[in-house]
Design an enzyme around this catalytic site. Structure first.
Site, short mmCIF file in Angstrom:
data_model
loop_
_atom_site.label_atom_id
_atom_site.label_comp_id
_atom_site.label_asym_id
_atom_site.label_seq_id
_atom_site.Cartn_x
_atom_site.Cartn_y
_atom_site.Cartn_z
N TYR A 5 77.87 64.22 109.64
CA TYR A 5 77.03 64.64 110.77
C TYR A 5 77.51 65.95 111.39
O TYR A 5 76.70 66.74 111.86
CB TYR A 5 76.99 63.54 111.83
CG TYR A 5 76.06 62.41 111.45
CD1 TYR A 5 74.71 62.67 111.24
CD2 TYR A 5 76.53 61.13 111.26
CE1 TYR A 5 73.85 61.65 110.85
CE2 TYR A 5 75.68 60.10 110.88
CZ TYR A 5 74.34 60.37 110.69
OH TYR A 5 73.49 59.37 110.31
N ASP A 22 88.02 36.95 94.55
CA ASP A 22 87.04 36.06 93.95
C ASP A 22 87.25 36.01 92.44
O ASP A 22 87.77 36.98 91.84
CB ASP A 22 85.61 36.55 94.22
CG ASP A 22 85.20 36.32 95.67
OD1 ASP A 22 85.84 35.49 96.34
OD2 ASP A 22 84.23 36.97 96.11
#
Lengths: 350, 505
Positions: free
Chosen positions: A96, A241
């Site tokens: 930005y 996981d």
């Protein structure tokens, strides 16, 4: 403040490399190491992946290059401002900020890429220029750290100060470990597991510094883990996981990512992936989900990746392919809230 | 037998004047609005033709007074060649009488228009026509005329010598009409008239205020057109009959040589041999069948050269483009011309300007402006062959999208324009004209397409350079700040040099 001086000097040199040809009425040209995957090679001595010899040319007289050339120059100038003002900026913030200078990025991934260009060309990590990603990692454990960031110089902090864990940001990343009662670093993939381990006092039981990775961890997190590993000598365990993506999180912490092949001092080659491995899935009879096409495709890619050339890893991949199922960390909950700490982690760590 | 009354059928002839009055919509006098427009138009066209004969720069002043009872007094002044005094009554007071039957391009064709205006005025307002004219041979003559409708003859109410300061004619007609509703058409007509006659200046006064000036966009008087003999292919039975009567003692060979263009002794001999006709036949003795055969042969023989086009007066590239650009806000103009070609022995030239500019509506086909023999055509455009060809042309092929405001100005000039009706508002479908128009429009389409591509390319190039130099200025500014340089060096030379090389390549 040796590091910042070095960064400032590097940026000044870069500026001179660009402006000198212009003063001589020539168009400046920059050479940037090529980050394509076929230019990434394993460096035995560093024990990590590094960029190979090939490089790309950024020619400011080329209409197609001039825009990204300007973006790169601006990013360097912006980094210089950050350092001089002792400020930091997130990658999003940088994206930005560019608009205020009339420099346009199409989206944040374009500006992120330019930041990586700057790292490659200067050989310095973006953190050295005060540029960080948005943080979503946390740490908790019996370690005391000493800040070196301006305003906090010398202040010490105990990483057990908050029961929610402490977010890992630029300040913590550069802080120096003072002392520790911990024996290991235990990095877990999900926030849920992280909270569970804090609540069940697993950190106390295993004398562990807990790190929440939050998916692929930001470099600041990897750097902090490495810092704890090297300066306090703590071994690193990684609990993710049970799928190709979780496995790869562990692999990147050990061997580095293609994206950061130009950055040194990030990898922890001796780190250990404790699971969830394919073997665990069958051994603990975990509830599973079947793999989708993307999972299988990812396995296929990983099976050809040099980082996975070791026997052990090829076996994991083979087992996943054979079973065609995956299991999350939380799957252990089927055996009760404490099973994962009392049984699984005890099995794996102790 | 029944008691039915037997009907007596009476046969009677009507004069041309009466015929045209009864069928006045044919000549463009169908309603009060059209009447105003047609009256002005006929008078202005006569004036312009007259100025062309005088080889002067036309100056035409139109004065319209609108009284309370819808009576409109229209006065048109010109600086043309004037009408010889003894011809004035017939020229104005008799239908189908005039100076325009020769083989050359003229605005008027039938010798009908002005007399129709007079007739219409006379019948609607019962007022006479006033003509004030001066030729180089006279001081000026004023006539007050009426038309004897039954006998197609002028009635001179009054005539007197009246001084006129310069050569030319002033005609005053009083008609019933609707000026308010005709106003827009009138303005359009005058605006377009000076496009097809760029060397004319026309002023329009309504009431006591000068409303508008039109033209002049050029001071060049077009080269005078030369009247020519008819082309043999234009010969019809009626023409042959008239011509043979005039030359009844000539042999067929001499008659053909003397009466037509493009046919000398050699061609004549070849033609007669080919058609197996006797060259020594006295034309006065030829039968109707002979004449029919001669006419058919003349029209079908393919050994005649193209008709002479010296009798035509196209507007020309420079003048046409300039007048369009003067009257409208244009950005790009393209001119193309085709011909001279012929249709049934009548030479014709068709020329057009394709213009883009903010004045024109945005559409996927150009706005069409039609001109015939330098006269703008405003009514009946949907019947016109030019409109149909324009619509058939696939403009999208030539990069013409709805975003482009574009107009097409087409001028057809010929010794004979195939009008659909005596009102002269639309051109009939003639295959030769249709083909030429088609080719012309395609040619213009290609020019437009080429230019649009070029303009787009250069716009892209300029945009590219602007973006480049913006980026490059940033490089210089930021690298100067990195290198801690006090002054930011200029980049202009470098960028300029780079793009000069680029455009050469």
């Amino acid at each position: 403040m040796h590091d910042t001086d070095r960064a400032l000097n590097t940026l000044k040199e870069l500026g001179e490399r660009i402006i000198q040809p212009i003063l001589d009425e020539n168009f400046p040209v920059l050479e940037i190491p090529d980050r394509k995957t076929d230019n990434i090679v394993f460096d035995e001595t560093l024990n990590q992946f590094v960029l190979g010899p090939s490089s790309v040319i950024r020619d400011s007289s080329n209409v197609k290059h001039v825009r990204s050339f300007a973006q790169l120059t601006w990013t360097a100038a912006f980094a210089k401002e950050l350092i001089e003002a002792a400020r930091t900026s997130s990658l999003r913030d940088l994206y930005y900020s560019s608009e205020a200078f009339g420099v346009k990025f199409r989206n944040q991934s374009e500006s992120d890429r330019i930041v990586t260009d700057l790292e490659c060309i200067t050989g310095l990590p973006r953190e050295g220029f005060g540029i960080y990603p948005e943080e979503h990692s946390s740490i908790y454990g019996k370690v005391r750290m000493k800040y070196i960031v301006p305003g906090y110089e010398g202040r010490e902090i105990d990483l057990t100060i908050s029961p929610d864990g402490l977010p890992i940001g630029p300040a913590l990343m550069t802080a120096e470990p003072v002392d520790s009662d911990a024996q290991i670093v235990l990095a877990v993939e999900s926030g849920g597991m992280f909270s569970r381990l804090i609540e069940t006092k697993a950190w106390d039981r295993f004398s562990a510094v807990l790190v929440q990775l939050g998916g692929q961890p930001p470099r600041a997190t990897r750097r902090l883990m490495r810092n704890l590993h090297t300066s306090l000598g703590l071994p690193v365990f990684i609990f993710t996981d049970g799928d190709p993506w979780g496995m790869h999180i562990a692999k990147v912490i050990m061997s580095g990512s293609a994206n950061a092949a130009h950055i040194r001092n990030l990898t922890i080659p001796s780190a250990k992936w404790i699971g969830v491995t394919p073997e665990d899935i069958s051994e603990y009879a975990l509830p599973t989900e079947s793999m989708n096409n993307q999972d299988l495709k990812r396995l296929e890619e990983l099976s050809r990746d040099v980082r996975y050339s070791g026997r052990e890893w090829q076996n994991h991949i083979r087992d996943f392919k054979r079973m065609r199922v995956k299991a999350e960390q939380q799957a252990f909950s089927r055996y009760g809230m404490d099973f994962v700490v009392d049984t699984y982690l005890s099995d794996k760590i102790l | 037998m029944s008691h039915q009354k037997s009907q007596t059928i009476t046969f009677e002839s009507i004069s041309p004047a009466e015929f045209f009055y009864r069928n006045r919509q044919m000549a463009g006098f169908g309603n009060p609005t059209q009447a105003v427009y047609s009256t002005v138009r006929e008078l202005v066209e006569n004036s312009l033709d007259s100025c062309e004969d005088a080889a002067s720069l036309p100056r035409i002043e139109i004065d319209i007074q609108d009284d309370t009872s819808d009576n409109i007094i229209i006065k048109v002044f010109d600086n043309g060649c004037g009408v010889p005094s003894d011809e004035i009554p017939n020229a104005f007071g008799r239908v189908l009488y005039g100076s325009k039957y020769s083989q050359r391009q003229k605005r008027g064709t039938f010798g009908l228009g002005v007399t129709m205006a007079i007739l219409y005025g006379q019948i609607t307002t019962d007022s006479p026509l006033i003509v004030h004219s001066k030729t180089p041979d006279s001081q000026g003559m004023l006539y007050q005329l009426l038309v004897d409708v039954e006998n197609n003859e002028p009635i001179v109410e009054r005539s007197e010598e009246l001084q006129r300061s310069e050569n030319g004619t002033t005609v005053t007609v009083t008609i019933k009409g609707d000026l308010k509703r005709a106003y827009d058409r009138l303005m359009d007509y005058l605006k377009l008239s000076v496009i097809s006659t760029p060397h004319a200046r026309i002023s329009l006064t309504i009431g006591d205020n000068v409303v508008n000036h039109f033209g002049r966009f050029s001071n060049t008087i077009p080269a005078p057109v030369i009247a020519s003999l008819p082309h043999p292919r234009a010969a019809d039975l009626e023409m042959l009959r008239r011509l043979t009567q005039k030359n009844s003692s000539k042999t067929l060979h001499d008659f053909l040589c003397d009466s037509f263009q493009r046919i000398g002794p050699k061609t004549t001999a070849r033609f007669l041999r080919f058609m197996n006709m006797n060259p020594h036949q006295i034309v006065g003795e030829m039968t109707r069948e002979d004449l029919t055969k001669l006419g058919t042969s003349l029209r079908s023989y393919d050994g005649f050269e193209k008709p002479d086009s010296g009798c035509l007066s196209p507007i020309g590239k420079q003048e046409f483009v300039r007048s369009v650009a003067s009257q409208f806000n244009t950005t790009l103009t393209h001119y193309s011309v085709r011909g001279p070609s012929e249709w049934q022995g009548n030479p014709f030239v068709i020329e057009a300007v394709l213009a883009t500019g903010d004045d024109f509506p945005r559409s996927d086909t150009p706005s069409l402006f039609r001109f015939a023999n330098r006269v703008p055509l405003l009514y009946d455009s949907s019947d016109d062959i030019l409109t149909r060809v324009m619509k058939r042309t696939r403009w999208a092929r030539y990069n013409l999208h709805t975003a482009v405001p574009v107009a097409l100005f087409v001028h057809v000039c010929s010794t004979r324009i195939p009008f659909k009706a005596a009102g002269k508002q639309s051109i009939a479908s003639v295959p030769e004209i249709e083909n030429e128009a088609q080719l012309l429009f395609k040619e213009l389409g290609r020019k437009l397409s080429k230019m649009t591509t070029k303009v787009q390319a250069s716009a892209r190039e300029i945009k590219k350079m602007r973006e480049f130099s913006k980026s490059f200025r940033q490089i210089v500014r930021f690298s100067a700040s990195l290198a801690e340089l006090e002054n930011v060096p200029s980049t202009e030379n470098l960028v300029q040099a780079l793009f000069e090389v680029d455009t050469d390549a």
